[in-house]
Write an enzyme that holds these catalytic residues in place. Structure first.
Site, PDB file in Angstrom:
ATOM      1  N   HIS A  19       0.448  -1.558   0.153  1.00  0.00           N
ATOM      2  CA  HIS A  19      -0.277  -0.231  -0.150  1.00  0.00           C
ATOM      3  C   HIS A  19       0.570   0.895  -0.416  1.00  0.00           C
ATOM      4  CE1 HIS A  19       0.681  -0.627   4.687  1.00  0.00           C
ATOM      5  NE2 HIS A  19      -0.027   0.833   4.288  1.00  0.00           N
ATOM      6  N   GLU A  55      -8.362   4.946   9.500  1.00  0.00           N
ATOM      7  CA  GLU A  55      -7.611   4.183   8.528  1.00  0.00           C
ATOM      8  C   GLU A  55      -9.205   3.967   7.766  1.00  0.00           C
ATOM      9  OE1 GLU A  55      -5.142   1.527  10.220  1.00  0.00           O
ATOM     10  OE2 GLU A  55      -5.225   0.998   8.743  1.00  0.00           O
ATOM     11  N   GLN A  72      -4.163   3.617   1.806  1.00  0.00           N
ATOM     12  CA  GLN A  72      -4.519   3.640   2.832  1.00  0.00           C
ATOM     13  C   GLN A  72      -4.767   5.474   2.967  1.00  0.00           C
ATOM     14  OE1 GLN A  72      -1.401   3.255   5.673  1.00  0.00           O
ATOM     15  NE2 GLN A  72      -3.238   1.299   7.142  1.00  0.00           N
ATOM     16  N   HIS A  96       3.757   7.396   3.896  1.00  0.00           N
ATOM     17  CA  HIS A  96       4.544   5.997   3.675  1.00  0.00           C
ATOM     18  C   HIS A  96       4.805   5.001   2.810  1.00  0.00           C
ATOM     19  CE1 HIS A  96       1.286   4.254   6.173  1.00  0.00           C
ATOM     20  NE2 HIS A  96       2.218   3.406   5.721  1.00  0.00           N
ATOM     21  N   GLU A 146       7.220   0.949   5.054  1.00  0.00           N
ATOM     22  CA  GLU A 146       6.278  -0.342   6.327  1.00  0.00           C
ATOM     23  C   GLU A 146       7.242  -1.848   5.591  1.00  0.00           C
ATOM     24  OE1 GLU A 146       2.505   0.580   6.916  1.00  0.00           O
ATOM     25  OE2 GLU A 146       2.291  -1.067   7.611  1.00  0.00           O
TER      26      GLU A 146
END
Lengths: 152, 152
Positions: A19, A55, A72, A96, A146
């Site tokens: 994502h 989220e 996301q 991110h 991430e």
């Protein structure tokens, strides 16, 4: 360079872009923008109290490791959360990127051995029961990165 | 809201996250970081004089529309290029995201009718013979957004 091989294949290595995390001030408005502009629909929505975010996950496409790629959308739930601080500093935008792995602990260990600071000693709870770690953006060319292992 | 339906399916609509564009100061160092840290390899490299960038495409995974998702690493070739200005303002990091479509002109027209400013009147040349348009980040929640139609 470490002698430990990078884990590869569907378990252990990074097998997809899972994502892109996008910080927004108003989650409902952002969801409506992506729905009405592109036709992307929410597959999952939750509050993560630990990270201080509300989220929504919008599924964009399936991936050849059997997973999928999402946007996301992240709205802070409190002023001292990392996403709130990001918004205060940068405004809305990409926060991110996340790579999917079949074994987040193994991937984090292998990447850590290559000199990248892993920000979590142990994987913690991500979206929809996933297990995640973050890598230090200063070790990743300015990109907060991430690693995520899906629950299923 | 426009009455024109959003194009859907493999031709016309947005069917994948095609790439994440990342601005860097030293393309070779960035390529080496992604190779040695994660094992991602360069599939394509080129210079785009119009956009003032030297770039590398690193394939992450295949997608269920028959395409793939990439990281696009971007190094400016001149100080007045958009990526050079981005680096001066923000430092290294995520520069844009790109959605894949089977018909970039149709997708741009449909999205433009929904009130998003399309920054290119006609699609222009992107990576590897693709045709691209950019959307105004202020109309896209702070996210510089590209639409891309592959050459093949």
């Amino acid at each position: 360079m470490s002698d430990t091989p990078i884990p590869t294949g569907p378990f252990g290595g990074l097998t997809r872009l899972d994502h892109v995390g996008i910080a927004c001030r108003d989650l409902d408005a952002s969801v409506e923008f992506y729905r009405s502009t592109y036709g992307f629909e929410v597959e999952h929505e939750e509050v993560n109290e630990e990270q201080g975010v509300r989220e929504a996950m919008l599924r964009i496409n399936g991936t050849d490791d059997g997973g999928a790629t999402y946007l996301q959308l992240l709205e802070p739930t409190r002023e001292d959360s990392p996403v709130a601080k990001f918004l205060a500093r940068n405004g809305e935008g990409v926060h991110h990127i996340a790579f999917g792995t079949g074994d987040v602990a193994a991937s984090a260990a292998g990447i850590g051995e290559r000199g990248v600071r892993v920000l979590d000693d142990e994987p913690r709870s991500g979206t929809a029961g996933s297990r995640i770690v973050f890598l230090h953006p200063k070790d990743c060319g300015g990109v907060l990165t991430e690693l995520v292992q899906s629950a299923h």
